[in-house]
Design a protein around this motif. Structure first.
Motif, PDB file in Angstrom:
ATOM      1  N   ASN A  87      15.739 -21.198 -84.517  1.00 20.57           N
ATOM      2  CA  ASN A  87      16.248 -20.187 -84.451  1.00 20.57           C
ATOM      3  C   ASN A  87      15.106 -19.497 -83.130  1.00 20.57           C
ATOM      4  OD1 ASN A  87      17.033 -17.640 -84.385  1.00 20.57           O
ATOM      5  ND2 ASN A  87      16.543 -17.044 -86.303  1.00 20.57           N
ATOM      6  N   PRO A  88      15.828 -19.185 -82.065  1.00 18.99           N
ATOM      7  CA  PRO A  88      14.883 -18.583 -81.043  1.00 18.99           C
ATOM      8  C   PRO A  88      14.441 -17.296 -81.245  1.00 18.99           C
ATOM      9  CG  PRO A  88      17.430 -19.197 -80.195  1.00 18.99           C
ATOM     10  CD  PRO A  88      17.409 -19.371 -81.708  1.00 18.99           C
ATOM     11  N   GLU A  89      15.105 -16.676 -82.151  1.00 16.40           N
ATOM     12  CA  GLU A  89      14.461 -15.289 -82.667  1.00 16.40           C
ATOM     13  C   GLU A  89      12.933 -15.485 -83.335  1.00 16.40           C
ATOM     14  OE1 GLU A  89      16.979 -12.481 -84.369  1.00 16.40           O
ATOM     15  OE2 GLU A  89      18.621 -12.558 -82.672  1.00 16.40           O
ATOM     16  N   ASP A  90      12.827 -16.796 -83.869  1.00 14.29           N
ATOM     17  CA  ASP A  90      11.569 -16.909 -84.464  1.00 14.29           C
ATOM     18  C   ASP A  90      10.443 -17.417 -83.611  1.00 14.29           C
ATOM     19  OD1 ASP A  90      12.818 -16.469 -86.798  1.00 14.29           O
ATOM     20  OD2 ASP A  90      13.335 -18.440 -87.655  1.00 14.29           O
ATOM     21  N   VAL A  91      10.704 -17.819 -82.424  1.00 11.65           N
ATOM     22  CA  VAL A  91       9.742 -18.254 -81.481  1.00 11.65           C
ATOM     23  C   VAL A  91       8.581 -17.338 -81.353  1.00 11.65           C
ATOM     24  CG1 VAL A  91       9.308 -19.505 -79.486  1.00 11.65           C
ATOM     25  CG2 VAL A  91      11.104 -20.197 -80.687  1.00 11.65           C
ATOM     26  N   GLN A  92       7.474 -17.424 -81.664  1.00  9.98           N
ATOM     27  CA  GLN A  92       6.251 -16.602 -81.668  1.00  9.98           C
ATOM     28  C   GLN A  92       5.410 -16.903 -80.373  1.00  9.98           C
ATOM     29  OE1 GLN A  92       3.962 -16.137 -85.039  1.00  9.98           O
ATOM     30  NE2 GLN A  92       2.824 -14.144 -84.246  1.00  9.98           N
ATOM     31  N   PHE A  93       5.119 -18.516 -80.536  1.00  7.15           N
ATOM     32  CA  PHE A  93       4.563 -19.302 -79.531  1.00  7.15           C
ATOM     33  C   PHE A  93       5.166 -20.252 -78.722  1.00  7.15           C
ATOM     34  CE2 PHE A  93       1.898 -18.517 -83.359  1.00  7.15           C
ATOM     35  CZ  PHE A  93       0.883 -17.721 -83.027  1.00  7.15           C
ATOM     36  N   LEU A  94       4.908 -20.283 -77.540  1.00  7.64           N
ATOM     37  CA  LEU A  94       5.504 -21.232 -76.503  1.00  7.64           C
ATOM     38  C   LEU A  94       4.554 -21.762 -75.643  1.00  7.64           C
ATOM     39  CD1 LEU A  94       8.026 -22.728 -75.075  1.00  7.64           C
ATOM     40  CD2 LEU A  94       8.212 -20.532 -73.412  1.00  7.64           C
ATOM     41  N   THR A 152       1.134 -12.260 -74.265  1.00 10.50           N
ATOM     42  CA  THR A 152      -0.174 -12.825 -73.892  1.00 10.50           C
ATOM     43  C   THR A 152      -0.164 -14.070 -73.148  1.00 10.50           C
ATOM     44  OG1 THR A 152      -1.195 -11.717 -75.698  1.00 10.50           O
ATOM     45  CG2 THR A 152      -2.549 -13.561 -74.880  1.00 10.50           C
ATOM     46  N   ILE A 153      -0.741 -14.219 -72.022  1.00 10.09           N
ATOM     47  CA  ILE A 153      -0.651 -15.665 -71.476  1.00 10.09           C
ATOM     48  C   ILE A 153      -2.071 -16.289 -71.415  1.00 10.09           C
ATOM     49  CG2 ILE A 153      -0.110 -16.765 -69.177  1.00 10.09           C
ATOM     50  CD1 ILE A 153       1.403 -14.011 -68.137  1.00 10.09           C
ATOM     51  N   ILE A 154      -1.990 -17.473 -72.047  1.00 10.21           N
ATOM     52  CA  ILE A 154      -3.193 -18.170 -72.097  1.00 10.21           C
ATOM     53  C   ILE A 154      -3.358 -19.581 -71.463  1.00 10.21           C
ATOM     54  CG2 ILE A 154      -4.726 -19.113 -74.013  1.00 10.21           C
ATOM     55  CD1 ILE A 154      -3.887 -17.163 -75.880  1.00 10.21           C
ATOM     56  N   ARG A 155      -4.271 -19.917 -70.610  1.00  6.37           N
ATOM     57  CA  ARG A 155      -4.033 -20.985 -69.700  1.00  6.37           C
ATOM     58  C   ARG A 155      -5.085 -22.070 -70.648  1.00  6.37           C
ATOM     59  NH1 ARG A 155      -7.979 -21.978 -66.062  1.00  6.37           N
ATOM     60  NH2 ARG A 155      -9.740 -20.342 -66.355  1.00  6.37           N
ATOM     61  N   MET A 156      -4.794 -23.362 -70.083  1.00  7.91           N
ATOM     62  CA  MET A 156      -5.624 -24.391 -70.852  1.00  7.91           C
ATOM     63  C   MET A 156      -7.208 -24.654 -70.140  1.00  7.91           C
ATOM     64  SD  MET A 156      -5.566 -26.533 -73.288  1.00  7.91           S
ATOM     65  CE  MET A 156      -3.819 -26.994 -73.657  1.00  7.91           C
ATOM     66  N   ILE A 157      -8.089 -24.397 -71.267  1.00  8.13           N
ATOM     67  CA  ILE A 157      -9.430 -24.705 -71.147  1.00  8.13           C
ATOM     68  C   ILE A 157      -9.796 -25.630 -72.151  1.00  8.13           C
ATOM     69  CG2 ILE A 157     -11.754 -23.412 -70.942  1.00  8.13           C
ATOM     70  CD1 ILE A 157     -10.700 -21.062 -69.993  1.00  8.13           C
ATOM     71  N   GLU A 158     -10.289 -26.685 -71.729  1.00  7.39           N
ATOM     72  CA  GLU A 158     -10.647 -28.024 -72.654  1.00  7.39           C
ATOM     73  C   GLU A 158     -11.140 -28.879 -71.950  1.00  7.39           C
ATOM     74  OE1 GLU A 158      -9.484 -31.121 -73.086  1.00  7.39           O
ATOM     75  OE2 GLU A 158      -8.097 -31.599 -71.583  1.00  7.39           O
ATOM     76  N   GLU A 160       5.342 -13.931 -78.600  1.00  7.25           N
ATOM     77  CA  GLU A 160       4.015 -13.048 -78.431  1.00  7.25           C
ATOM     78  C   GLU A 160       2.920 -13.890 -77.563  1.00  7.25           C
ATOM     79  OE1 GLU A 160       2.247 -11.664 -82.139  1.00  7.25           O
ATOM     80  OE2 GLU A 160       4.451 -11.675 -82.786  1.00  7.25           O
ATOM     81  N   VAL A 161       3.208 -15.202 -77.332  1.00  3.41           N
ATOM     82  CA  VAL A 161       2.095 -15.784 -76.747  1.00  3.41           C
ATOM     83  C   VAL A 161       2.723 -17.081 -75.732  1.00  3.41           C
ATOM     84  CG1 VAL A 161      -0.075 -17.096 -76.682  1.00  3.41           C
ATOM     85  CG2 VAL A 161       0.238 -15.258 -78.504  1.00  3.41           C
ATOM     86  N   ILE A 162       2.376 -16.997 -74.485  1.00  6.47           N
ATOM     87  CA  ILE A 162       2.835 -18.162 -73.839  1.00  6.47           C
ATOM     88  C   ILE A 162       1.583 -18.992 -73.499  1.00  6.47           C
ATOM     89  CG2 ILE A 162       3.319 -16.883 -71.672  1.00  6.47           C
ATOM     90  CD1 ILE A 162       5.424 -18.562 -71.172  1.00  6.47           C
ATOM     91  N   PHE A 163       1.616 -20.457 -73.697  1.00  3.97           N
ATOM     92  CA  PHE A 163       0.548 -20.991 -73.107  1.00  3.97           C
ATOM     93  C   PHE A 163       0.969 -21.945 -71.982  1.00  3.97           C
ATOM     94  CE2 PHE A 163      -0.007 -20.555 -77.840  1.00  3.97           C
ATOM     95  CZ  PHE A 163      -1.585 -20.301 -77.890  1.00  3.97           C
ATOM     96  N   SER A 164       0.029 -22.003 -71.005  1.00  2.00           N
ATOM     97  CA  SER A 164       0.215 -22.763 -69.983  1.00  2.00           C
ATOM     98  C   SER A 164      -0.628 -24.359 -70.506  1.00  2.00           C
ATOM     99  CB  SER A 164      -0.300 -22.457 -68.516  1.00  2.00           C
ATOM    100  OG  SER A 164      -0.356 -23.649 -67.659  1.00  2.00           O
ATOM    101  N   MET A 206      -7.499 -16.148 -71.734  1.00  2.88           N
ATOM    102  CA  MET A 206      -6.580 -15.165 -71.514  1.00  2.88           C
ATOM    103  C   MET A 206      -6.222 -15.051 -70.057  1.00  2.88           C
ATOM    104  SD  MET A 206      -6.242 -12.565 -74.307  1.00  2.88           S
ATOM    105  CE  MET A 206      -6.496 -11.003 -73.542  1.00  2.88           C
ATOM    106  N   VAL A 207      -5.180 -14.782 -69.570  1.00  5.74           N
ATOM    107  CA  VAL A 207      -4.999 -14.761 -68.123  1.00  5.74           C
ATOM    108  C   VAL A 207      -5.077 -13.210 -67.959  1.00  5.74           C
ATOM    109  CG1 VAL A 207      -3.446 -14.849 -66.287  1.00  5.74           C
ATOM    110  CG2 VAL A 207      -3.761 -16.730 -67.611  1.00  5.74           C
ATOM    111  N   ASP A 208      -5.767 -12.783 -66.699  1.00  3.32           N
ATOM    112  CA  ASP A 208      -5.808 -11.266 -66.348  1.00  3.32           C
ATOM    113  C   ASP A 208      -4.725 -11.202 -65.155  1.00  3.32           C
ATOM    114  OD1 ASP A 208      -6.195  -8.827 -65.029  1.00  3.32           O
ATOM    115  OD2 ASP A 208      -8.594  -9.319 -65.292  1.00  3.32           O
ATOM    116  N   ARG A 209      -3.405 -10.380 -65.743  1.00  8.51           N
ATOM    117  CA  ARG A 209      -2.272 -10.400 -64.855  1.00  8.51           C
ATOM    118  C   ARG A 209      -2.892  -9.693 -63.623  1.00  8.51           C
ATOM    119  NH1 ARG A 209       2.989 -10.016 -67.735  1.00  8.51           N
ATOM    120  NH2 ARG A 209       2.723 -11.102 -69.632  1.00  8.51           N
ATOM    121  N   SER A 210      -3.627  -8.767 -63.871  1.00  6.22           N
ATOM    122  CA  SER A 210      -4.103  -8.046 -62.388  1.00  6.22           C
ATOM    123  C   SER A 210      -4.752  -8.787 -61.493  1.00  6.22           C
ATOM    124  CB  SER A 210      -4.826  -6.729 -62.704  1.00  6.22           C
ATOM    125  OG  SER A 210      -6.216  -7.333 -63.294  1.00  6.22           O
TER     126      SER A 210
END
Ligand code: NDP
Length: 309
Positions: free
Chosen positions: A36-43, A82-88, A60-64, A302-306
């Motif tokens: 259900n697309p309405e349930d998607v909290q994380f992508l 919230t935009i979060i990028r990969m640090i690993e 709520e959160v999109i991960f690159s 977390m990505v700083d959009r500014s």
């Protein structure tokens, strides 16, 4: 609520198994099956689907799934997401490995010897040792700092340049536009590890090349759009630059008619410097989701959009 992954089959298999065993209450879907697309909290994705806003109203959160976020059109991602990028660690280790190879290749004039071999020419050139070679790393972030540290550890005279000052043992630190010229003057081999933003697009241009020592060499492992290709070719023709290793181009793949393909002063690899490693990246993703579900809202990834990165 649910987690949606839009990525490779390998990641879907490994991350799906991990999430289902460690977070069994969070449904894990693999694109194009979204539940259900309405349930998607994380992508988690490299490129978000075009109709993100309307399709997943409760996102709520999109991960690159990669380190960069320049592929995201920030104007299409609502402010509350919230935009979060990969640090690993695997991604970092891969980049350290690639840049070590690229810098050593340029440092030891290997491109010139490949050209000579094609001509059946035996012409040794007296080479410097690492402690006589000045290497500069542009971008002292998650990847640039360990890269610079490894180069310094290998004996190079290493400098780093970034917006804010980063102190890394054995590395001379430069910061901001006022210190760029001094940094460039100390960079016989220049490595670009900047994120692609409005401030850095086209930064590898004729003006910058003219401020490097004559005969300097460059490594671009950041993004193709950092580099102005006609300026690179002109600098190679004039002798201001002597060689370049490019892992990234704009566009990708490099078009068949690009002059870079046949330029023997240039070595091209197809955007392979480093990728998120499935095992380690999956663990980081899981840990971040767990912490988010526990109420944490500040992550160093977390990505700083500014700033755009
Ligand atoms: P980070 O965001 O951790 O680091 C970026 C660094 O660049 C920071 O030190 C930042 O300064 C500096 N910076 C940003 N803007 C400017 C500016 N205008 N002037 C001076 N310095 C600036 O990024 P990562 O290290 O994780 O990744 C860097 C890039 O590497 C990615 O964006 C991606 O494009 C590329 N990459 C390429 C890969 C490949 O396979 N070729 C693989 C992975 C990444 P400050 O610290 O002061 O904020």
């Amino acid at each position: 609520m649910s987690f949606l992954l839009k990525s490779t089959k390998e990641r879907a298999d490994v991350w799906g198994a991990l999430f289902r065993s460690e977070l069994p209450d969070l449904p894990f879907h693999v694109w194009p099956e979204t539940g259900n697309p309405e349930d998607v909290q994380f992508l988690a994705t490299w490129e978000p689907p075009p109709d993100l806003l309307t399709t997943f109203p409760n996102l709520e959160v999109i991960f690159s799934v990669g380190a960069g976020v320049d592929q995201f059109d920030m104007t299409r991602i609502p402010d509350h997401v919230t935009i979060i990028r990969m640090i690993e660690s695997g991604l970092t280790d891969g980049m350290v490995e690639y840049v070590n190879w690229a810098v050593l290749t340029l440092h030891r004039d290997i491109l010139a010897y490949v050209r000579q071999q094609r001509q059946h020419e035996w012409k040794p050139v007296h080479n410097k040792i690492a402690s006589q070679r000045r290497v500069g790393v542009m971008g002292m972030g998650t990847l640039g700092s360990p890269v610079a540290s490894a180069l310094a550890g290998a004996g190079f005279l290493c400098s780093g340049w970034s917006r804010s000052r980063h102190e890394v043992e054995g590395v001379t630190s430069y910061a901001g536009p006022d210190e760029l010229d001094a940094f460039l003057a100390a960079s016989e081999i220049l490595v670009c590890l900047l994120p692609l933003t409005d401030a850095t697009r086209g930064i590898l241009n004729a003006s910058l090349f003219s401020r490097l020592p004559k005969g300097a060499q460059i490594v671009n492992v950041a993004r193709g759009a950092h580099l102005v290709v006609p300026d690179l070719i002109a600098a190679l023709d004039s002798g201001q630059l002597s060689a370049a290793i490019l892992d990234v181009t704009s566009p990708e793949p490099l078009p068949a008619d690009s002059p870079l393909w046949d330029d023997q002063r240039v070595l091209i690899t197809p955007h392979v410097a480093s990728v998120s490693q499935t095992e380690t990246a999956g663990r980081v993703l899981l840990d971040t989701v767990r912490r988010y579900l526990a109420g944490e809202r500040n992550f160093h990834s977390m990505v700083d959009r500014s700033k755009g990165y």
